[in-house]
Motif scaffolding. Structure first.
Motif, short mmCIF file in Angstrom:
data_model
loop_
_atom_site.label_atom_id
_atom_site.label_comp_id
_atom_site.label_asym_id
_atom_site.label_seq_id
_atom_site.Cartn_x
_atom_site.Cartn_y
_atom_site.Cartn_z
N ASP B 279 38.66 39.83 24.85
CA ASP B 279 38.85 39.51 26.31
C ASP B 279 39.45 38.03 26.37
O ASP B 279 39.49 37.53 25.16
CB ASP B 279 37.45 39.96 27.16
N ARG B 280 39.57 37.74 27.54
CA ARG B 280 40.52 36.43 27.58
C ARG B 280 39.78 35.17 27.05
O ARG B 280 40.46 34.33 26.59
CB ARG B 280 41.08 36.39 29.42
N VAL B 281 38.53 35.29 27.65
CA VAL B 281 37.68 33.80 27.00
C VAL B 281 37.80 34.00 25.65
O VAL B 281 37.66 32.86 24.95
CB VAL B 281 36.05 34.09 27.73
N ASN B 716 39.69 29.66 30.48
CA ASN B 716 40.02 30.79 31.30
C ASN B 716 41.15 30.60 32.01
O ASN B 716 41.94 29.33 32.34
CB ASN B 716 38.99 31.15 32.18
N PHE B 717 41.71 31.77 32.77
CA PHE B 717 42.97 31.57 33.49
C PHE B 717 43.00 30.81 34.65
O PHE B 717 44.08 30.41 35.44
CB PHE B 717 43.68 32.68 33.83
#
Lengths: 289, 798
Positions: B279-281, B716-717
């Motif tokens: 995942d992104r994290v 994070n984004f």
């Protein structure tokens, strides 16, 4: 980035929603989900039950009634932004909404959701404070109206009680002989503001007979810039008075240094934004050359 | 030409499916019965592990297996050092799962395999990890001090090695210099942030002993080799497939990431397919990052602006581990002189361990750092000597007639010498100046200042060693049934457009329609020799290999067609998917030729029936397949470059700075770029534009931040500011085409180009805009509004 286990209900009436919320202190209303869902995926929030409000048609009603614009809490931000009657009644709303995140987020994000979320850097709470609006809160025990300045207590904290649901947002129409402006500085288009200022300026004989200024991103909640307002009252919205107002606004900046802006920078930003928004608002007063 | 081929603006042939959502990324691959993995990761930057208790996680309903370093057998060892170097005296690589120590927030400690990712994440939270935290130093400058806490106890000063590269006689140049310019510049950590994070799925077939792995990787063949070696399985029994890959930018060239060995292990042990979708994290804290360096640079110049020498000493943040060796830092060191002659220079550098996720190449790989350092210095030199910024560059460019320009004694990241093979640097700068209209800008700048508006002009020139070896292969085959041309190569595509440009190359030789060329790559089952996609090398290495194979296939086609139509080979022309007898309407389709060259007896379809109407494709006595010949039209060849080929370009931008709000607005951005002969200008522009977008991130937005304890602050984004489309300026892209003499196609790489000079362009423009305020020179990337504010405040004070 997967949420913890939770129950999901999607009632069709406010009463059912209130019952669901009243029975479970860990339950949370879902009103668009543009902030809540990410925090659940990060497992920062772990509600026991999501009470999804999207099927409650009554919460999407909106109407311009005399001096007040009544906006159902589940009104999508983009719908409010594009509502011509609302735009005529108070064009500030659309100007502010144009700065809220991005169109795809505004398509889902709701007006009530953003206001109840109460991010200190968010635009809609700032607009509500600037316009002197209010919200209607309902619970199984009844209904009450909360003025914007009483609603926002702290970053992401409101005066709403457990079991209370924000059902309607009331925004005053633009008063006569009043100009408006909103401007913010964000790192990227659509980001939360480093600082943003909302200005409403009413002119009579070239001087400010009423001024309402509020800022976001500069303190722990959306903030009235009272000293700046005072500096402008009875004076033309330019020159020394405007400079004094801009300086006075600095006092309201309490947000400490963060990774994007130091206190000094925020202070300079709010001063510059007060100058620019007041000038722009004054220039928009109808009938003023 | 009736068919569009090499050099044409052909639309990318993969986009329609991707845009319709019909792509097949790892998570789209449906493996019935698959289990899902999640990782328990360190929440402390540097600590001793007192205990790791997985009992509660194991007991959770739906959990199938929990792995720690205790139950992964032979995998419990440091991962390989992919690129060793003699001066890399203290190499450190991580273990798949931490044992005894953790070295960064995000390091994998345990892997949970469960029925779905939700349960796997629930279980991760039940794992109890007891840390004994150790002191850390996150500041790159301070980490090399004698008293700094060590990331690895046996690495003094946290220095992984001391390196020196030199060409010419640097000390003599400094002795002779009439002027010395000194600067210190700093670039911050960033990350590739591919749209698709890393991902892997594995299936083990116990009956056949075959392991199939779908990996979002840039390097299927290396992963296959590594897995075969780890698990002691014949390479033939391991198939690694990279399906659609949503961007890599270097992060996916690295192998192994821990999951790339643990997921196959779990699939083999548990007898069920296993998937891991990062995942992104996790991508932020666990994959890899890049960019942080601090350069202290001196340039020795004559009063006329000629630079005769350069000394650079830099620190390179390599994170807690250095699995990819010093590739990034070495590229910085060997690219430091940019497009300039600078005949004498010495670069010393130290890769430094910091308790943060590992550093591996990210698009640009050391080049943006070098470009920022030398170009900032050139701007400063111009200022100090009172010369125009453009003029100082003109006086130092390697001239058009000076190519090849060898930098004696320098060894590039490919182990071969540094030689600028071809270029037209000054001409490119002139085109750029003309386009952006430097004189017109100066007038506009002056007029704007009258109105209290501040415009600045920035420029940056860059060179890029591209197309690194060792080699790639190409395979071209014409399918006898459909007449379609199949092309294979060993490397992989992450969205660059290989399937389009490789098709153009094959079509150019075979006469096939580009639409009839099917490119299959990134599958070890399709072609099993090659290296990987990195270092802007696919067009150079695979492109030329495919070209060379296609040339061979063309000879086969022409010979067969001449025999079939009973004419001389010189009379054959290939176009529109067929061979034609010149000046006539007689033709044989590629399907007919491919069929006729295969001495098979059955008429499957129309082309195979019609093939028998022609004379034989092969004229000889004896066996029907002549000695030494292969059936059908098929050829394979390999291309191995003599050394990197040097692309180049220059960017200029007009940026308006609002000195009150400290915000910027890019008014104009012009780029001129040269990657040799262009296979497809549209794809070149896409690559350049994508690179510039990432460059904009590094110039003004992106910075991976940590607190003083080593905890990531913006993983994070929301908080890591990758520019949106609204932050990326419209770019006017101009082309220059200087073919390289090094390869048959004359092509150079373009994948990383756009990224390289952007931070310099922004710094240079903002500095120019704010000159009236007397601000200090800009020395840090990314630049931020807060930094602009500090500079202006500082200038007002002094």
């Amino acid at each position: 980035m997967k949420p913890a286990l939770f129950e999901y209900v999607a009632p069709r009436s406010v009463e059912e929603a209130l019952d669901a919320l009243a029975g479970d202190e860990m339950a949370r209303p879902l009103a668009g989900g543009q902030s809540l869902i990410p925090t659940m995926n990060f497992r920062i929030a772990a509600p026991s039950t999501l009470v999804d409000l999207r099927r409650i048609g009554a919460l999407e009603a909106r109407a311009v009634e005399g001096d007040v614009i009544r906006v159902g809490a589940m009104t999508r931000q983009r719908d409010l932004e594009r509502d011509e009657a609302v735009r005529r009644a108070n064009p500030l709303i659309a100007e502010v909404l144009g700065n809220v995140a991005h169109i795809v987020i505004r398509n889902r994000g709701t007006v009530g959701g953003s206001i109840a979320h109460a991010d200190a850097a968010a635009e809609l709470p700032c607009m509500l404070v600037a316009t002197g609006g209010s919200v209607v809160a309902r619970s199984t025990g009844g209904e009450r109206t909360i003025a914007a300045e009483e609603l926002f207590l702290f970053h992401m904290t409101t005066a709403l009680e457990p079991g209370e649901l924000l059902t309607e947002v009331r925004i005053p129409a633009l008063p006569p002989r009043t100009g408006y402006a909103f401007q913010e500085v964000a790192r990227r288009h659509g980001d939360y503001a480093l600082a943003g200022v909302c200005a409403l300026v009413t002119l009579r004989d070239g001087v400010c007979s009423a001024v309402r200024l509020a800022a976001c991103g500069i303190a722990s909640k959306p903030t009235r810039l009272a000293a700046a307002e005072t500096a402008l009252l009875g004076a033309p919205p330019e020159g020394e008075a405007l400079a004094d107002a801009a300086e006075a606004a600095r006092e309201c900046v309490t947000a400490g240094d963060d990774r994007q802006a130091g206190l000094d920078y925020r202070s300079d930003l709010v001063a510059a934004l007060v100058r620019r928004t007041v000038a722009k608002a004054a220039g928009r007063v109808e009938g003023r050359a | 030409m009736s068919t569009r081929r090499f050099g044409e603006r052909i639309e990318r042939n993969a986009d329609a499916a991707l845009l319709r959502g019909e792509g097949s990324f790892i998570d789209d691959i449906d493996l019935p019965g698959a289990l899902h993995a999640a990782f328990a990761r360190s929440t402390v930057a540097r600590a001793k592990l007192r205990s790791v208790d997985v009992s509660a996680a194991e007991a959770l309903d739906g959990v199938v297996r929990v792995y720690t370093c205790e139950n992964i057998g032979a995998l419990d060892a440091p991962l390989p050092l992919l690129i060793p170097a003699p001066d890399l005296t203290h190499p450190k690589t991580q273990r798949p799962l931490a044992r005894d120590d953790v070295f960064y927030v995000g390091q994998c400690i345990a892997m949970v395999v469960a029925v779905d990712r939700y349960v796997a994440e629930d279980a991760v939270r039940l794992i109890e990890i007891d840390y004994d935290p150790l002191p850390v130093e996150m500041d790159l400058d301070k980490a090399v001090m004698d008293d700094a806490p060590r990331v690895h106890p046996d690495v003094p000063n946290n220095v992984a090695g001391r390196f020196c590269v030199e060409t010419g006689d640097t000390d003599a140049a400094f002795a002779e210099a009439e002027h010395v310019t000194r600067i210190r510049v700093r670039l911050e950590r960033s990350t590739a942030a591919p749209l698709e994070c890393r991902a892997i799925a594995a299936r083990w077939e116990a009956v056949t002993g075959e392991l199939t792995v779908w990996d979002s990787t840039q390097s299927t063949l290396s992963v296959r080799g590594g897995l075969a070696s780890l698990f002691r399985i014949d390479e033939d029994k391991v198939r690694v497939i990279a399906p659609n890959v949503g961007g890599g930018f270097g992060q996916k060239i690295m192998m192994f990431h821990p999951d790339e060995m643990l997921v196959p292990l779990a699939a083999m042990e548990l007898g069920r397919p296993v998937k891991y979708i990062e995942d992104r994290v996790e991508n932020f804290i666990g994959a890899s990052q890049e960019r942080a360096q601090i350069h202290t640079l001196e340039i020795a110049a004559m009063k006329d602006g000629r630079v005769i020498g350069l000394r650079d000493d830099f620190l390179h943040d390599t994170g807690a581990f250095i699995p990819y060796g010093v590739a990034v830092a070495l590229v910085s060191a060997t690219s430091i002189a940019g497009p300039y002659r600078i005949p004498n220079f010495r670069v010393t550098f130290r890769p430094v361990y910091l308790p943060a996720v590992q550093v591996t190449p990210y698009r640009g790989c050391g080049r943006p750092h070098a470009c920022y350092a030398i170009e900032r210095a050139m701007d400063q030199l111009a200022g100090e000597l009172g010369l125009d910024r453009f003029e100082v560059r003109r006086r130092n460019f390697i001239g058009k007639d000076e190519f090849p320009y060898l930098r004696e004694g320098l060894i590039f990241a490919d182990g071969l010498h540094v030689s600028h093979d071809s270029g037209a640097y000054e001409e490119a700068l002139e085109t750029l100046c003309r386009t952006i209209d430097v004189d017109g800008f100066r007038a506009a700048q002056a007029a704007a200042r009258e109105e209290g508006r501040y415009l600045g002009l920035g420029l940056g020139f860059y060179v890029e060693g591209t197309g690194l070896g060792p080699y790639e292969g190409g395979h071209v085959k014409i399918h006898p049934i459909t007449g379609k041309v199949y092309v294979n190569t060993g490397l992989t595509d992450q969205g660059q457009g290989h399937e389009t440009v490789f098709a153009q190359i094959a079509a150019e030789q075979t006469g096939a329609r580009v639409d009839d060329v099917i490119v299959v790559e990134g599958d070890t089952g399709a072609f099993e020799w090659g290296v990987a996609t990195f270092a802007s090398r696919a067009a150079v290495c695979s492109g030329n290999a495919i070209h060379m194979a296609a040339v061979k296939a063309r000879a086969q086609i022409v010979e067969a067609a001449a025999n079939m139509m009973e004419c001389s080979q010189e009379d054959i022309e290939l176009r529109d998917g067929a061979a034609w007898v010149k000046g006539t309407d007689r033709s044989a389709t590629l399907a007919e030729i491919a069929t006729a060259t295969n001495p098979l007896r059955y008429a499957f379809n129309k082309p195979s029936a019609s093939a028998t109407q022609f004379a034989p494709a092969s004229r000889h006595d004896g066996p029907q397949l002549a000695e030494g010949r292969t059936p059908g039209i098929e050829a394979t060849d390999y291309y191995s470059p003599p050394h990197a080929t040097w692309a180049f370009g220059a960017h200029a931008a007009v940026i308006e700075v609002d000195p009150e709000l400290c915000t910027i607005e890019v008014r104009r951005y012009v780029c001129i770029h040269d990657c040799g002969r262009m296979i497809n200008p549209t794809i070149v522009e896409g690559q350049v534009m994508g690179g510039i977008a990432q460059g904009v991130g590094g110039a003004f937005y992106e910075r991976c931040e940590f607190d003083e304890d080593g905890t990531p602050l913006n993983a994070n984004f929301m908080d890591f500011l990758m520019p949106y489309a609204t932050e990326v300026p419209d770019v006017e892209i101009l082309h220059s085409e200087t073919p390289t003499p090094l390869n048959p196609l004359g092509v150079k790489g373009v994948g990383e180009a756009g990224t390289i000079p952007v931070a310099q362009v922004y710094a240079s423009a903002v500095e120019d805009a704010l000159r009236p305020f007397g601000i200090a020179p800009i020395r840090e990337a990314p630049l931020t509004p807060d930094a602009i504010h500090r500079m202006l405040r500082q200038a007002r004070k002094s």
